[in-house]
Write a protein that holds these residues in place. Structure first.
Motif, short mmCIF file in Angstrom:
data_model
loop_
_atom_site.label_atom_id
_atom_site.label_comp_id
_atom_site.label_asym_id
_atom_site.label_seq_id
_atom_site.Cartn_x
_atom_site.Cartn_y
_atom_site.Cartn_z
N CYS A 38 0.82 -1.22 0.00
CA CYS A 38 0.00 0.00 0.00
C CYS A 38 0.85 1.26 0.00
N LEU A 39 0.23 2.34 -0.50
CA LEU A 39 0.84 3.68 -0.56
C LEU A 39 -0.04 4.60 0.26
N LEU A 40 0.50 5.22 1.32
CA LEU A 40 -0.34 6.08 2.16
C LEU A 40 0.36 7.42 2.38
N GLU A 41 -0.31 8.50 1.98
CA GLU A 41 0.25 9.84 2.21
C GLU A 41 -0.48 10.46 3.40
N MET A 42 0.30 10.75 4.43
CA MET A 42 -0.29 11.27 5.68
C MET A 42 0.41 12.59 6.00
N PRO A 43 -0.35 13.66 6.32
CA PRO A 43 0.30 14.96 6.58
C PRO A 43 1.34 14.87 7.69
N THR A 44 2.34 15.74 7.62
CA THR A 44 3.38 15.73 8.66
C THR A 44 2.76 16.18 9.99
#
Length: 758
Positions: A38-44
């Motif tokens: 999976c690819l997950l973009e989570m804010p810093t």
């Protein structure tokens, strides 16, 4: 708090959880259930690490019959220590609630330089000499000599570790590098080899990307890892570059001169062995005739770097006859070095495919492709036979054999580029021959195939659909999360012109325009007068930063800036930069305020956080494109276009904007924090550029802030800072909660939870 996600009880060590952490866990669990990637973009600043660790360890507890191992990869030792500190907190919480069944073994593994406790070895200045110093005391032949002659120095810690044999184990718990060293000292065991041994049985392993992606290291450290593992690449926005560097080799004049010295020394060693111990050379020859490149399982301390080619591409057959004898192999290497130095004597830039490069080696130097493939293994075998311990002296010949093995193994996805000088300094002859890998999917492919789930996560993965194409895999889950905020504490702005209405940009034809440089200076000068505490400025390159600071100094702008705040500058020297950062923080702490000048793609942009008062404003001067005339970049763009149908412009924009997002993301490290981001370049106002920024930045970028001049930006900054100074409710209003308690999670049915998250 503990709560249920479907059939898994999640143990989470804090009293409240962010909604995006909860939805992140749901998506992560879907990927684990599907046994896919999976690819997950989570804010810093939204607690990505603790969400990952909580869910994966809890998932493992809920399936005691098929426990999964977590392999957590970080980019730096600092990030590794932060991850292990979070894990310690989580582990203590789980022990409190679950008792002894929550016991796990979690360790961080780093190089000998960070783990060695032998004072004579660890005193060496760099990693290679620490490795060599360790081999001089722990190699099997050194220990055999020491058994006969007590004056031969050995390492007491390693000897004790070997004596303890199977009793040398770590009790369950979470061990940071510091704690591993302390445990090693207390028991008298070597922490490095103990950690290497325990990696196979640990439930959680935290180490560097290279240990999985670089075949030379992965072949030794990670080859025993079981398939039922979840691999996490954290902060993985640059993972394609790490994969490419793992399979690329550069050769300069110094490399070839060093290799010639190495060959002379090896030749002397062979002559010495012929005179005193010819039987060892004969035994090696017989072993190679039988097709065994190395003698069975090597002792752990003798094992050095592994083959630079990927595991599936290494030939499992006998070494060719023409390099079985040690002196014949040396002749082959001498001819290869001579051929390469002839190729470096060029006036023009040359670019070839590996196949085109290998065929003239055969006709000019009489070395065929199969012989090249075996160079690395044959050198490794020879150095073991000659009982060479100072491996740091032989880095040059290793580089040549790395190059030979890779160029003999791969036909596609690589180019050989020979440049007579650096284009930025054409008057200085500095020829370089580079074997450049263009295909990031080559190095990461074995990882995707071997492990059941690979999680690629970061704060900047946008546009998220490009990563599966670059790395050539099919994620079962691909999601980008937004940030739920009680107040709008992020204020991004796009500044396109100065207060005199002249456009600003770092486009090549505009960047040295005095009007642009003046407007950039005026922008910073106006901002230092209204923004409290710390301001961070990022430039597109070191040379541009030097030029612009010199001009500001000559025109007096820098002096005016220093009336308001102190100025600190990042340089290419790590020690200087560390000192500058320390003083920058001190200036912010004591209320004097400071400005830090830094470079996109530099050390600071990648790993230093400017949270709270250390970063209230970040200015990105320009769009940080790569140097587009670089021959290596052009060859890679051509490969991406032909193989993956990724257009040059798309890739360059994607690459520049992930760097820009990485730079500006440094200022927000938690939800209680606040900060402004100014993208100072007219190109950011174009939709095709701007749309590639992460969604958590775009969702706060209002249309009114898209085409600003300096005085408009100043007005917005004043308003924003005034608003941020007001008191606010951290948990959020009833209709839009930004902190969820255990009761909130229990109260919410899935339907209302879904409404709240999206």
């Amino acid at each position: 708090m503990k709560f249920l996600i479907e059939d898994v009880t999640v143990y989470f060590p804090y009293d409240h959880i962010y909604p995006e952490q909860y939805s992140y866990m749901i998506e992560l669990k879907r990927a684990l259930d599907a046994k896919g990637h999976c690819l997950l973009e989570m804010p810093t600043g939204t607690g990505k690490t603790i969400a990952l660790l909580s869910l994966i360890t809890s998932y493992s507890f809920s399936r005691p019959h098929t426990p999964i191992k977590l392999i957590y990869c970080t980019r730096t030792v600092h990030e590794m220590e932060k991850t292990l500190a979070e894990l310690t907190l989580l582990h203590n919480y789980q022990l409190k609630h679950l008792g002894p069944q929550a016991r796990i073994l979690a360790i961080g593994l780093s190089s000998r330089k960070n783990l060695c406790v032998n004072p004579t070895v660890v005193a060496s200045e760099n990693r290679d000499s620490v490795d060599a110093g360790c081999r001089k005391l722990t190699a099997s032949w050194v220990r055999a000599m020491a058994a006969e002659n007590p004056d031969v120095p050995t390492c007491g810690f390693f000897e004790n570790y070997e004596k303890a044999a199977s009793a040398a184990v770590l009790p369950p718990g979470v061990y940071t590098l510091q704690e591993l060293r302390a445990f090693g000292k207390q028991k008298g065991w070597c922490p490095y080899f103990l950690a290497r041994h325990m990696v196979q049985v640990a439930n959680v392993v935290v180490y560097s990307y290279q240990y999985l992606l670089d075949p030379k290291v992965a072949g030794i450290i990670s080859k025993e890892m079981q398939k039922e593992s979840v691999v996490v690449f954290d902060e993985a926005h640059n993972i394609d570059n790490v994969c490419i560097e793992a399979l690329s080799v550069s050769i300069r004049r110094q490399t070839l001169e060093g290799a010639t010295r190495n060959l002379t020394r090896i030749s002397q060693e062979i002559d010495g062995f012929k005179a005193t111990d010819a039987s060892k050379l004969r035994a090696e020859y017989n072993r190679l005739v039988e097709g065994l490149a190395l003698r069975g399982n090597l002792p752990i301390a003798d094992n050095w770097l592994s083959n630079p080619a990927l595991p599936d591409d290494i030939l499992k057959e006998a070494v060719p006859g023409n390099i079985r004898k040690a002196e014949h192999f040396l002749h082959v290497l001498r001819r290869l070095v001579q051929y390469l130095s002839g190729r470096l004597d060029t006036e023009n830039v040359e670019k070839e495919s590996p196949v085109g490069f290998v065929s003239p080696i055969s006709s000019h130097a009489g070395i065929d492709q199969k012989t090249l493939k075996f160079c690395y293994d044959r050198l490794h075998s020879l150095m073991l036979t000659l009982e060479i311990t100072d491996t740091d002296e032989f880095l040059h010949i290793q580089t040549i054999c790395d190059f030979a093995t890779l160029v003999g193994t791969y036909g596609r996805g690589f180019s050989i580029i020979i440049e007579p000088f650096d284009e930025r300094m054409p008057s200085i002859p500095d020829p370089i021959l580079q074997l450049s890998c263009h295909d990031a999917s080559l190095a990461i492919k074995p990882v995707f195939e071997r492990f059941q789930s690979v999680v690629i996560t970061s704060g900047t993965l946008s546009p998220i659909d490009l990563f599966p194409r670059l790395l050539d895999f099919h994620p079962v889950v691909s999601r980008s999360f937004k940030m739920s905020l009680t107040r709008d504490c992020i204020c991004p702005m796009v500044l396109t012109r100065g207060s005199d209405q002249l456009p600003v940009s770092t486009k090549f034809d505009m960047r040295s325009d005095p009007g642009v440089v003046r407007n950039y200076g005026k922008l910073l000068l106006e901002m230092v007068s209204v923004v409290p505490d710390g301001i961070v400025c990022f430039f597109v390159s070191y040379s541009y930063m030097d030029g612009i600071i010199n001009t500001w100094n000559d025109t007096g702008i820098l002096k005016d800036i220093m009336q308001h705040k102190l100025v600190f500058i990042e340089t290419q020297d790590v020690v200087e930069t560390t000192l500058a950062l320390d003083n920058y923080r001190r200036a912010c702490d004591c209320g004097r305020g400071a400005v830090f000048f830094s470079v996109a793609r530099g050390k600071v942009a990648e790993g230093i956080d400017f949270d709270r008062h250390y970063g209230r404003l970040v200015i990105m001067f320009g769009v940080p494109f790569q140097y587009t005339l670089s021959k290596i970049l052009l060859a890679r763009l051509e490969y991406l276009r032909d193989t993956f149908q990724i257009k040059e412009g798309d890739f360059l924009t994607f690459d520049a904007l992930r760097q820009a997002a990485q730079c500006v993301g440094r200022v927000i490290r938690s939800k209680a924090d606040y900060g402004m981001m100014i993208f100072a370049d007219k190109r950011y106002s174009r939709h095709d550029k701007r749309s590639k920024l992460p969604s958590w930045i775009l969702s706060h970028l209002q249309d009114a802030n898209l085409n600003l001049s300096t005085d408009m930006a100043l007005h917005i900054a004043r308003e924003f800072l005034r608003k941020m100074a007001q008191p606010y409710d951290k948990t959020g209003s009833s209709d839009r909660k930004t902190l969820l308690s255990q009761e909130d999670l229990e109260k919410m049915g899935n339907g209302s939870m879904h409404e709240m998250l999206y």
